[in-house]
Design an enzyme around this catalytic site. Structure first.
Site, PDB file in Angstrom:
ATOM      1  N   ASN A 141      10.230  -1.328 -10.984  1.00  0.00           N
ATOM      2  CA  ASN A 141      11.145  -0.649 -11.890  1.00  0.00           C
ATOM      3  C   ASN A 141      12.373  -1.536 -12.106  1.00  0.00           C
ATOM      4  OD1 ASN A 141      12.022   1.462 -13.434  1.00  0.00           O
ATOM      5  ND2 ASN A 141      12.356   2.871 -11.737  1.00  0.00           N
TER       6      ASN A 141
ATOM      7  N   ALA B   8       0.841  -1.209   0.000  1.00  0.00           N
ATOM      8  CA  ALA B   8       0.000   0.000   0.000  1.00  0.00           C
ATOM      9  C   ALA B   8       0.870   1.251   0.000  1.00  0.00           C
ATOM     10  CB  ALA B   8      -0.923  -0.015   1.214  1.00  0.00           C
TER      11      ALA B   8
ATOM     12  N   LYS C 292      14.028   1.776 -20.403  1.00  0.00           N
ATOM     13  CA  LYS C 292      13.844   2.589 -19.200  1.00  0.00           C
ATOM     14  C   LYS C 292      15.036   2.394 -18.251  1.00  0.00           C
ATOM     15  CE  LYS C 292      10.393   3.973 -15.859  1.00  0.00           C
ATOM     16  NZ  LYS C 292       9.579   3.451 -14.786  1.00  0.00           N
TER      17      LYS C 292
HETATM   18  P1  NAP Z   1       6.661   2.486  -1.882  1.00  0.00           P
HETATM   19  O1  NAP Z   1       5.888   3.748  -1.820  1.00  0.00           O
HETATM   20  O2  NAP Z   1       7.867   2.338  -1.013  1.00  0.00           O
HETATM   21  O3  NAP Z   1       5.660   1.283  -1.606  1.00  0.00           O
HETATM   22  C1  NAP Z   1       6.074  -0.047  -1.453  1.00  0.00           C
HETATM   23  C2  NAP Z   1       5.079  -0.705  -0.520  1.00  0.00           C
HETATM   24  O4  NAP Z   1       5.345  -2.107  -0.475  1.00  0.00           O
HETATM   25  C3  NAP Z   1       5.141  -0.191   0.926  1.00  0.00           C
HETATM   26  O5  NAP Z   1       3.843   0.228   1.286  1.00  0.00           O
HETATM   27  C4  NAP Z   1       5.568  -1.414   1.724  1.00  0.00           C
HETATM   28  O6  NAP Z   1       4.942  -1.545   2.981  1.00  0.00           O
HETATM   29  C5  NAP Z   1       5.022  -2.522   0.840  1.00  0.00           C
HETATM   30  N1  NAP Z   1       5.638  -3.818   1.133  1.00  0.00           N
HETATM   31  C6  NAP Z   1       6.944  -4.175   1.129  1.00  0.00           C
HETATM   32  N2  NAP Z   1       7.079  -5.471   1.469  1.00  0.00           N
HETATM   33  C7  NAP Z   1       5.822  -5.939   1.706  1.00  0.00           C
HETATM   34  C8  NAP Z   1       5.299  -7.192   2.097  1.00  0.00           C
HETATM   35  N3  NAP Z   1       6.098  -8.236   2.325  1.00  0.00           N
HETATM   36  N4  NAP Z   1       3.961  -7.322   2.240  1.00  0.00           N
HETATM   37  C9  NAP Z   1       3.130  -6.272   2.018  1.00  0.00           C
HETATM   38  N5  NAP Z   1       3.570  -5.042   1.641  1.00  0.00           N
HETATM   39  C10 NAP Z   1       4.896  -4.886   1.486  1.00  0.00           C
HETATM   40  O7  NAP Z   1       7.156   2.186  -3.372  1.00  0.00           O
HETATM   41  P2  NAP Z   1       6.588   2.780  -4.754  1.00  0.00           P
HETATM   42  O8  NAP Z   1       7.127   4.135  -4.950  1.00  0.00           O
HETATM   43  O9  NAP Z   1       5.113   2.560  -4.841  1.00  0.00           O
HETATM   44  O10 NAP Z   1       7.345   1.830  -5.782  1.00  0.00           O
HETATM   45  C11 NAP Z   1       6.929   0.511  -6.090  1.00  0.00           C
HETATM   46  C12 NAP Z   1       7.628   0.120  -7.399  1.00  0.00           C
HETATM   47  O11 NAP Z   1       7.119   0.944  -8.450  1.00  0.00           O
HETATM   48  C13 NAP Z   1       9.143   0.385  -7.369  1.00  0.00           C
HETATM   49  O12 NAP Z   1       9.831  -0.616  -8.076  1.00  0.00           O
HETATM   50  C14 NAP Z   1       9.286   1.727  -8.079  1.00  0.00           C
HETATM   51  O13 NAP Z   1      10.552   1.920  -8.684  1.00  0.00           O
HETATM   52  C15 NAP Z   1       8.181   1.609  -9.115  1.00  0.00           C
HETATM   53  N6  NAP Z   1       7.701   2.913  -9.599  1.00  0.00           N
HETATM   54  C16 NAP Z   1       7.288   3.881  -8.719  1.00  0.00           C
HETATM   55  C17 NAP Z   1       6.810   5.091  -9.199  1.00  0.00           C
HETATM   56  C18 NAP Z   1       6.324   6.189  -8.260  1.00  0.00           C
HETATM   57  O14 NAP Z   1       6.012   7.289  -8.732  1.00  0.00           O
HETATM   58  N7  NAP Z   1       6.238   5.967  -6.968  1.00  0.00           N
HETATM   59  C19 NAP Z   1       6.755   5.314 -10.588  1.00  0.00           C
HETATM   60  C20 NAP Z   1       7.164   4.309 -11.457  1.00  0.00           C
HETATM   61  C21 NAP Z   1       7.645   3.114 -10.952  1.00  0.00           C
HETATM   62  P3  NAP Z   1       5.204  -0.582   4.239  1.00  0.00           P
HETATM   63  O15 NAP Z   1       4.347   0.619   3.978  1.00  0.00           O
HETATM   64  O16 NAP Z   1       4.710  -1.412   5.364  1.00  0.00           O
HETATM   65  O17 NAP Z   1       6.667  -0.297   4.250  1.00  0.00           O
END
Ligand code: NAP
Length: 305
Positions: A105, A10, A184
Site C-alpha cells: 500500500n 505469509a 488511493k
Molecule cells: P501482514 O498480514 O502483516 O503480512 C506481512 C507478512 O510479511 C507477514 O507474514 C510477515 O512475516 C512477512 N514478512 C515480513 N518480512 C519478511 C521477510 N523478511 N521475509 C519473509 N516474510 C516477511 O500484512 P498484510 O495485511 O498482508 O499487508 C501486506 C501489504 O498489503 C501492506 O502494504 C498492506 O497495506 C497491503 N494491503 C493489505 C490489505 C489487507 O486486507 N490485508 C489490503 C490491501 C492492501 P511474519 O508472519 O513472520 O511476521
C-alpha cells in the site's frame, strides 16, 4: 511446467494470493523469514483460507530465503516497511528475467525495491481486497474487491495474467497504475490519520467535514504539482463517498494503532509530506496532521516511521 509463484510473506494478502493460486493447481512456494518460521509452518502443514465461513487448507510448500532454487516470479506480500530488505535478501536468487509483483500500500516502497533489484521487472499492484489473520497460517477473506496491476516503465501486459484468471483473482492490467496508487494514497491521507486522532470509525469523520475538506484541497494541490492531475479529480467528493459507504468500518491505520502494530505512515501521509517538501509546496494542514499523528504514535510507544 508453468513458472512457479514464489510468495514472499505469509500474512493476510500473501496467504490470500497463495491459496487461490494453489487452489487453481498452479505451482506456488512460500518464502518465510527464517528456519524457525519454516518449522512452525511445516508443523501445521499448510495455509488455511476462510471464505464464506468455510475453511480450506492448502499444502503450499515453504522455504527460507536461503533456498537455492532460482526465482522467476515473486509476489512481494510484506508490509511496505519490510519489502525492501526482504527482497534484498533474495536478490542473488532472482533469474535474469525475474518479475516482481509488489502488493504494498502507499508509495515509496516500490521505488526502494526496484532500486535494490535493477535487473528485475517490478510491477505494482493496487488492491481493494480485504483479508485478516485470525490465527497463525490462517487468513479470513473479509472483503471482495479488485486488483489493478501495472508497470509505469513498460506497458506490455505479462503472460501470467492468465494464472490470475485461472485462480479467480479479479484483476485488470492498468496503464495508469501510478495515478491509481496516488489516488488511493490521497484517500488514505484524508481519512485514516483522522480516524486515529479522533478515535472513531470512518463514519465519525462526517462530524469533521471542514477538516476533511481542507485536507482534500491540499492533497489535490499536491497531486496537481507532482504530475498526477487525474488523481486529484473530484477527490473531496470521493473521500466523502468513502466515509459514507464505509461508515461502520475502522480504517486499517486505526486497527494497527488499536492493536499496537506498526503503521505504514511513512509510505502514506509521510510520503505525501516528503513529496510536498521536494516540490517546495506549503501545505500547512497536511504537515500539521503528520506532526499530530507522529506525536500520537510516539505517545503510544509505536514507531513513528
Ligand atoms: P501482514 O498480514 O502483516 O503480512 C506481512 C507478512 O510479511 C507477514 O507474514 C510477515 O512475516 C512477512 N514478512 C515480513 N518480512 C519478511 C521477510 N523478511 N521475509 C519473509 N516474510 C516477511 O500484512 P498484510 O495485511 O498482508 O499487508 C501486506 C501489504 O498489503 C501492506 O502494504 C498492506 O497495506 C497491503 N494491503 C493489505 C490489505 C489487507 O486486507 N490485508 C489490503 C490491501 C492492501 P511474519 O508472519 O513472520 O511476521
Amino acid at each position: 511446467m508453468s513458472t512457479a509463484w514464489h510468495v514472499l510473506g505469509a500474512g493476510s494478502l500473501g496467504t490470500l494470493w497463495a491459496t487461490r493460486l494453489a487452489r487453481a493447481g498452479l505451482p506456488v512456494r512460500l518464502i518465510l523469514r527464517d528456519a524457525a518460521r519454516l518449522h512452525s509452518y511445516e508443523a501445521v502443514g499448510g495455509l488455511t483460507l476462510v471464505e464464506n465461513g468455510q475453511a480450506h487448507t492448502y499444502a503450499v510448500p515453504g522455504e527460507t530465503p536461503d533456498s537455492p532454487e532460482p526465482i522467476r516470479r515473486l509476489l512481494v506480500a510484506c508490509k511496505a516497511y519490510d519489502a525492501e530488505e526482504a527482497v534484498a535478501r533474495l536478490a542473488s536468487r532472482l533469474a535474469p528475467d525475474a518479475e516482481l509483483i509488489l502488493l504494498q500500500n502507499g508509495l515509496g516502497s516500490q521505488d526502494a525495491v526496484a532500486a535494490r533489484v535493477p535487473q528485475a521487472r517490478c510491477i505494482s499492484a493496487s488492491s481493494t481486497e480485504g483479508a485478516f489473520r485470525d490465527g497463525d497460517w490462517r487468513v479470513v477473506f473479509a472483503g471482495h474487491g479488485f486488483n489493478w496491476l501495472g508497470d509505469g516503465a513498460n506497458p506490455l501486459a505479462p503472460v501470467w495474467l492468465d494464472d490470475l484468471q485461472a485462480a479467480n483473482i479479479p484483476h485488470e492490467w492498468s496503464a495508469d497504475i501510478l495515478t491509481r496508487l496516488w489516488r488511493k494514497l490521497a484517500l488514505n491521507c484524508a481519512i485514516n490519520p483522522l480516524t486515529v486522532l479522533h478515535n472513531c470509525r470512518n463514519g465519525g469523520l462526517s462530524e469533521h467535514h471542514c477538516e476533511v475538506a481542507t485536507l482534500c484541497a491540499e492533497l489535490a494541490e499536491l497531486l496537481q504539482h507532482c504530475g498526477q492531475p487525474a488523481a486529484a479529480d473530484n477527490l473531496q467528493a470521493e473521500v466523502e463517498r468513502v466515509i459514507h459507504a464505509t461508515a461502520a468500518n475502522y480504517s486499517s491505520m486505526y486497527q494497527d494503532v488499536a492493536n499496537q502494530r506498526r503503521t505504514e505512515i511513512s509510505y502514506l501521509l509521510g510520503h505525501a509530506c516528503k513529496v510536498a517538501e521536494r516540490h517546495q509546496l506549503h501545505l500547512p494542514h497536511l504537515q500539521q496532521l503528520q506532526q499530530r499523528l507522529v506525536a500520537h504514535l510516539r505517545k503510544r510507544g509505536l514507531p513513528s516511521d
